[in-house]
Scaffold this active site. Structure first.
Site, PDB file in Angstrom:
ATOM      1  N   ASP A 160      67.756  16.214  79.658  1.00  0.00           N
ATOM      2  CA  ASP A 160      66.346  16.127  80.037  1.00  0.00           C
ATOM      3  C   ASP A 160      66.146  16.150  81.565  1.00  0.00           C
ATOM      4  O   ASP A 160      67.109  16.280  82.331  1.00  0.00           O
ATOM      5  CB  ASP A 160      65.756  14.858  79.410  1.00  0.00           C
ATOM      6  N   ASP A 239      56.307  18.911  75.555  1.00  0.00           N
ATOM      7  CA  ASP A 239      56.674  18.485  74.192  1.00  0.00           C
ATOM      8  C   ASP A 239      55.680  18.939  73.129  1.00  0.00           C
ATOM      9  O   ASP A 239      54.465  18.866  73.316  1.00  0.00           O
ATOM     10  CB  ASP A 239      56.758  16.947  74.132  1.00  0.00           C
TER      11      ASP A 239
HETATM   12  C1  GLA Z   1      61.184  14.289  76.870  1.00  0.00           C
HETATM   13  C2  GLA Z   1      61.683  15.440  75.997  1.00  0.00           C
HETATM   14  C3  GLA Z   1      61.503  15.068  74.527  1.00  0.00           C
HETATM   15  C4  GLA Z   1      62.295  13.799  74.232  1.00  0.00           C
HETATM   16  C5  GLA Z   1      61.860  12.663  75.167  1.00  0.00           C
HETATM   17  C6  GLA Z   1      62.769  11.452  75.056  1.00  0.00           C
HETATM   18  O1  GLA Z   1      59.834  14.076  76.699  1.00  0.00           O
HETATM   19  O2  GLA Z   1      60.977  16.607  76.303  1.00  0.00           O
HETATM   20  O3  GLA Z   1      61.917  16.119  73.685  1.00  0.00           O
HETATM   21  O4  GLA Z   1      63.659  14.056  74.372  1.00  0.00           O
HETATM   22  O5  GLA Z   1      61.884  13.092  76.530  1.00  0.00           O
HETATM   23  O6  GLA Z   1      62.411  10.436  75.931  1.00  0.00           O
END
Ligand code: GLA
Length: 424
Positions: A160, A239
């Site tokens: 991430d 997301d």
């Molecule tokens: C980010 C990523 C998500 C998930 C969260 C976890 O938002 O894009 O897919 O992994 O972090 O904290």
């Protein structure tokens, strides 16, 4: 702490960080394992349903048990992926500390369990100081973390982009392309998103284990243009959330299914996908939220048209037979997993219905009619195929077969698709 001491410590940290990144970027030896992810990865990930609080060892074992017995494994789902919140701190020697309240047997034992079911284990970390859920990130611990994952038997790493200790170089050629960056933006200036991913790419290249590398930087600085050389897949958007078209309020960090599809088209992302290099429009929401049957079918079909990773994000313990049937539709999965490795693209639009085309091996095509509006009936002459040949078009969701040498009238449900595989 006295101000002077504070400044001294802070300067030392910043210099340390700069040395760390520049030593890995100037002479980076990226030994990407190019034999991995020759088709888009398939499996399950904990985040979309369980977030931080719901993740634990028993849950992951339950998912492995279910995938290996309910037909998903046979359909191609192989990765069982932990997302954020399995980690809690670091030992004095730098090794990552597992949250033992959630994972009392440790990750190695869990990997052994998942492997005993004929499946693979995925894990999550972050290029910054902390993950998005504020757990320890891998910044400056890339080598020891990659080594630890390899020792545990981990097969996949999602990496991430939260809480970076440096600022992004936003010169015109590195412009920011995601709507918002959730990152600290403090510390040494001027690192590109690519540079920030190099230390872990390098570390994974050094370990003696096949670990698929999944870059998760939400499309910042167009990873489709640089991540293919250092990773196997890269997130293209913020997301996903289980909404078909949008939300009642505008969210900066979240996108609906149609917003992701439209971004994929607008950025011509199909140009960058190939075996071992996939655009990742985020994990599946099939079976989540209030998505209807037709919306779930459209979501799954379009992710297959986009040669996306198929990572189920629902609670497999409570899924309806209908949702399982969608997730295991072999003809649709074959579109996603086709060995030619080409991503589909939008070729035309009739009355608001989007027509997407995906080249398949054996001179075949997948054609998807995607209807973001109310129920529609359209007539197509199949001219968008730009081919004088006649194809048999087989609907993969229903028992319908058409021929492309004459105009066809096609009914598409509200927020639904009709997906055809065309062969000579
Ligand atoms: C980010 C990523 C998500 C998930 C969260 C976890 O938002 O894009 O897919 O992994 O972090 O904290």
């Amino acid at each position: 702490m006295k101000t002077f001491e504070y400044i001294l410590i802070k300067s030392a940290c910043i210099i340390g960080l700069m040395l760390h990144i520049s030593s890995s970027t100037l002479d980076a030896q990226i030994n990407k394992k190019t034999h991995l992810a020759l088709t888009p990865p398939m499996g399950w990930n904990s985040w979309n349903t369980f977030r931080c609080d719901g993740l634990n060892e028993q849950l992951v074992k339950d998912m492995a048990d279910i995938i290996s017995t309910n037909g998903m494994k046979e359909a191609g789902y192989v990765f069982v992926n932990l997302d954020d919140c399995w980690q809690i701190g670091r030992y004095p020697d730098g090794r990552i500390m597992i949250d033992s309240a959630r994972f009392p047997s440790g990750i190695k034992a869990l990997a052994d369990y998942v492997h005993s079911k004929g499946l693979k284990l995925g894990i999550y970390s972050d290029a910054g100081l902390m993950t998005c859920a504020k757990k320890p990130g891998s910044f400056s611990y890339e080598d020891i973390d990659a080594q630890t994952y390899a020792e545990w038997g981990v097969d996949y790493l999602k990496y991430d982009f939260c809480n970076l200790p440096m600022t992004l170089n936003q010169s015109p050629e590195n412009k920011e392309t995601a709507p918002v960056i959730r990152t600290a933006m403090k510390g040494p200036p001027n690192y590109t998103a690519q540079q920030i991913y190099l230390p872990m790419a390098e570390a994974l290249g050094k370990v003696d284990r096949d670990i698929v590398f999944s870059v998760c930087n939400w499309g910042v600085q167009e990873p489709w243009k640089w991540a293919g050389d250092i990773s196997h897949l890269w997130r293209t958007t913020p997301d996903i959330r289980p909404y078909f078209k949008g939300f009642s309020v505008k969210y900066l960090y979240f996108m609906s299914i149609m917003e992701i599809v439209n971004r994929t088209h607008n950025d011509s992302l199909h140009l960058y996908a190939a075996p071992g290099r996939w655009n990742d429009p985020d994990m599946l929401e099939v079976g989540n939220g209030k998505l209807t049957y037709d919306e779930n079918v459209a979501h799954f079909s379009m992710w297959s048209m986009m040669a996306a990773p198929l990572l189920a994000g629902n609670d497999l313990r409570n899924m309806s037979p209908e949702v399982l049937k969608i997730l295991t539709n072999k003809a649709v999965i074959a579109v996603d997993q086709d060995t030619l490795g080409k991503q589909g693209y939008k070729v035309s639009e009739i009355d608001g219905v989007q027509i997407w085309l995906k080249p398949l091996s054996g001179s075949r095509w997948a054609v998807c009619f995607l209807n973001p509006k109310g129920k529609k009936s359209i007539t197509t002459d199949w001219q968008f195929l730009k081919s004088a040949e006649t194809f048999q078009a087989k609907d993969v969701w229903q028992d319908v077969e058409l021929k492309t040498n004459a105009a066809s009238t096609i009914e598409i449900p509200k927020h639904g698709v009709r997906l055809f595989v065309l062969e000579r």
